[in-house]
Design an enzyme around this catalytic site. Structure first.
Site, mmCIF file in Angstrom:
data_model
loop_
_atom_site.group_PDB
_atom_site.id
_atom_site.type_symbol
_atom_site.label_atom_id
_atom_site.label_comp_id
_atom_site.label_asym_id
_atom_site.label_seq_id
_atom_site.Cartn_x
_atom_site.Cartn_y
_atom_site.Cartn_z
ATOM 1 N N PRO A 10 3.015 16.428 -1.448
ATOM 2 C CA PRO A 10 3.180 17.751 -2.044
ATOM 3 C C PRO A 10 4.400 17.883 -2.944
ATOM 4 O O PRO A 10 5.469 17.355 -2.648
ATOM 5 C CB PRO A 10 3.303 18.681 -0.831
ATOM 6 C CG PRO A 10 3.634 17.799 0.318
ATOM 7 C CD PRO A 10 3.017 16.469 0.020
ATOM 8 N N ASN A 11 4.174 18.596 -4.026
ATOM 9 C CA ASN A 11 5.185 18.974 -5.012
ATOM 10 C C ASN A 11 5.609 17.836 -5.931
ATOM 11 O O ASN A 11 6.318 18.078 -6.912
ATOM 12 C CB ASN A 11 6.425 19.599 -4.334
ATOM 13 C CG ASN A 11 6.063 20.839 -3.550
ATOM 14 O OD1 ASN A 11 5.442 21.749 -4.103
ATOM 15 N ND2 ASN A 11 6.386 20.885 -2.269
ATOM 16 N N ARG A 18 10.765 19.788 -11.546
ATOM 17 C CA ARG A 18 11.234 20.372 -10.295
ATOM 18 C C ARG A 18 12.626 19.826 -9.962
ATOM 19 O O ARG A 18 12.803 18.604 -9.877
ATOM 20 C CB ARG A 18 10.241 19.956 -9.223
ATOM 21 C CG ARG A 18 10.707 20.066 -7.811
ATOM 22 C CD ARG A 18 9.866 19.132 -6.943
ATOM 23 N NE ARG A 18 10.114 19.414 -5.563
ATOM 24 C CZ ARG A 18 9.953 18.541 -4.570
ATOM 25 N NH1 ARG A 18 9.522 17.327 -4.827
ATOM 26 N NH2 ARG A 18 10.216 18.878 -3.350
ATOM 27 N N TYR A 23 15.661 15.184 -8.369
ATOM 28 C CA TYR A 23 14.524 14.267 -8.482
ATOM 29 C C TYR A 23 14.446 13.559 -9.841
ATOM 30 O O TYR A 23 13.598 12.689 -10.025
ATOM 31 C CB TYR A 23 13.223 15.028 -8.202
ATOM 32 C CG TYR A 23 13.145 15.544 -6.773
ATOM 33 C CD1 TYR A 23 12.859 14.672 -5.729
ATOM 34 C CD2 TYR A 23 13.382 16.882 -6.475
ATOM 35 C CE1 TYR A 23 12.810 15.116 -4.420
ATOM 36 C CE2 TYR A 23 13.338 17.355 -5.173
ATOM 37 C CZ TYR A 23 13.047 16.463 -4.144
ATOM 38 O OH TYR A 23 13.005 16.908 -2.846
ATOM 39 N N ASN A 74 5.073 8.204 -0.586
ATOM 40 C CA ASN A 74 6.086 9.251 -0.504
ATOM 41 C C ASN A 74 5.320 10.507 -0.095
ATOM 42 O O ASN A 74 4.659 11.143 -0.930
ATOM 43 C CB ASN A 74 6.785 9.460 -1.851
ATOM 44 C CG ASN A 74 7.865 10.532 -1.763
ATOM 45 O OD1 ASN A 74 7.971 11.245 -0.761
ATOM 46 N ND2 ASN A 74 8.661 10.659 -2.814
ATOM 47 N N ALA A 77 7.382 16.509 1.747
ATOM 48 C CA ALA A 77 7.790 17.251 2.942
ATOM 49 C C ALA A 77 6.911 16.939 4.161
ATOM 50 O O ALA A 77 7.353 17.124 5.299
ATOM 51 C CB ALA A 77 7.784 18.749 2.654
ATOM 52 N N ASP A 87 -0.557 9.195 12.201
ATOM 53 C CA ASP A 87 -1.717 8.655 12.910
ATOM 54 C C ASP A 87 -2.648 7.913 11.949
ATOM 55 O O ASP A 87 -3.182 6.845 12.287
ATOM 56 C CB ASP A 87 -2.487 9.767 13.622
ATOM 57 C CG ASP A 87 -1.776 10.268 14.879
ATOM 58 O OD1 ASP A 87 -0.828 9.605 15.336
ATOM 59 O OD2 ASP A 87 -2.173 11.332 15.397
ATOM 60 N N GLU A 98 7.521 3.089 2.783
ATOM 61 C CA GLU A 98 7.842 4.510 2.592
ATOM 62 C C GLU A 98 8.911 4.637 1.512
ATOM 63 O O GLU A 98 9.907 3.898 1.522
ATOM 64 C CB GLU A 98 8.371 5.072 3.915
ATOM 65 C CG GLU A 98 8.805 6.521 3.833
ATOM 66 C CD GLU A 98 9.282 7.068 5.185
ATOM 67 O OE1 GLU A 98 9.457 6.272 6.139
ATOM 68 O OE2 GLU A 98 9.497 8.288 5.259
ATOM 69 N N HIS A 100 11.337 7.491 -0.690
ATOM 70 C CA HIS A 100 11.838 8.821 -1.037
ATOM 71 C C HIS A 100 12.730 8.676 -2.258
ATOM 72 O O HIS A 100 13.574 7.766 -2.303
ATOM 73 C CB HIS A 100 12.625 9.452 0.116
ATOM 74 C CG HIS A 100 11.782 9.683 1.315
ATOM 75 N ND1 HIS A 100 10.856 10.697 1.380
ATOM 76 C CD2 HIS A 100 11.662 8.989 2.468
ATOM 77 C CE1 HIS A 100 10.225 10.626 2.536
ATOM 78 N NE2 HIS A 100 10.694 9.598 3.211
ATOM 79 N N ILE A 101 12.541 9.540 -3.211
ATOM 80 C CA ILE A 101 13.337 9.476 -4.445
ATOM 81 C C ILE A 101 14.806 9.759 -4.124
ATOM 82 O O ILE A 101 15.704 9.093 -4.635
ATOM 83 C CB ILE A 101 12.771 10.490 -5.466
ATOM 84 C CG1 ILE A 101 11.354 10.050 -5.867
ATOM 85 C CG2 ILE A 101 13.683 10.607 -6.687
ATOM 86 C CD1 ILE A 101 10.578 11.117 -6.626
ATOM 87 N N ARG A 111 15.541 17.152 6.850
ATOM 88 C CA ARG A 111 14.928 16.037 6.099
ATOM 89 C C ARG A 111 15.307 14.677 6.693
ATOM 90 O O ARG A 111 14.856 13.634 6.217
ATOM 91 C CB ARG A 111 15.371 16.065 4.631
ATOM 92 C CG ARG A 111 14.889 17.278 3.885
ATOM 93 C CD ARG A 111 15.266 17.199 2.406
ATOM 94 N NE ARG A 111 15.283 18.518 1.826
ATOM 95 C CZ ARG A 111 14.213 19.151 1.341
ATOM 96 N NH1 ARG A 111 13.039 18.565 1.349
ATOM 97 N NH2 ARG A 111 14.316 20.366 0.848
HETATM 98 C C1 DHK Z 1 10.410 14.494 -1.672
HETATM 99 C C2 DHK Z 1 10.162 15.740 -1.212
HETATM 100 O O1 DHK Z 1 9.259 16.525 -1.784
HETATM 101 C C3 DHK Z 1 10.933 16.305 -0.079
HETATM 102 O O2 DHK Z 1 10.178 17.222 0.669
HETATM 103 C C4 DHK Z 1 11.502 15.234 0.811
HETATM 104 C C5 DHK Z 1 11.285 13.543 -0.974
HETATM 105 C C6 DHK Z 1 12.240 14.191 -0.009
HETATM 106 C C7 DHK Z 1 11.937 12.570 -1.939
HETATM 107 O O3 DHK Z 1 13.153 12.404 -1.931
HETATM 108 O O4 DHK Z 1 11.190 11.932 -2.692
HETATM 109 O O5 DHK Z 1 12.359 15.817 1.773
#
Ligand code: DHK
Length: 148
Positions: A10-11, A18, A23, A74, A77, A87, A98, A100-101, A111
């Site tokens: 998401p997002n 954003r 990011y 990734n 959230a 699962d 995994e 995360h940016i 987080r």
């Molecule tokens: C991206 C998100 O959208 C957040 O909800 C995570 C993650 C961190 C990122 O760092 O890519 O907490």
């Protein structure tokens, strides 16, 4: 050609627009192009998908059981909330990396914990969008047996 699934949650469709101070300026399209190029260098095809819907991410992880050799994820959230995604990943046999940016451990306490980490073979956080390229490099070496 072996396929790897690159999943963004998401997002992450809003990358580049954003909170760019967190990011960065790279868009999702640019990120997916980076993944495609990096995978191709290793003879892999990156199948890049993004969804804001938990069930869709889960369905794609299920599909990967038959169609993909590895997953780079990734989960946004959902990393912090979704036992259902954990699962689904636990039902996948290949390498899971995994990404995360941002460095989630330098951010808000909520987080700091990721359910995905309980399954991930490696975790890359805080390396920006380049973390996806690192993840694909790792997948390639795990798949071809050169991982050290
Ligand atoms: C991206 C998100 O959208 C957040 O909800 C995570 C993650 C961190 C990122 O760092 O890519 O907490």
């Amino acid at each position: 050609m072996r396929q790897l699934l690159v999943l963004n949650g998401p997002n992450l469709n809003l990358l580049g627009k954003r909170e760019p101070q967190l990011y960065g300026a790279t868009t999702l399209a640019d990120l997916e192009a980076l993944c495609t190029r990096t995978a191709a260098r290793h003879g892999l095809r990156a199948d890049c998908r993004q969804s804001n819907r938990e069930y869709e991410l889960i369905d794609w992880i299920h599909e990967a059981r038959d169609q993909h050799a590895a997953i780079v994820i990734n989960a946004g959230a959902y990393s912090h909330t979704s036992i259902a995604i954990l699962d689904a990943l636990n039902a996948f046999d290949g390498p899971v990396i995994e990404v995360h940016i941002t460095n989630i451990h330098r951010r808000e306490p909520f987080r700091h914990h990721s359910h995905v980490s309980a399954r991930a073979d490696a975790l890359i956080a805080g390396a920006g969008v380049q973390g996806y390229a690192f993840a694909i490099e790792r997948v390639a070496s795990l798949l071809d047996g050169t991982a050290i």
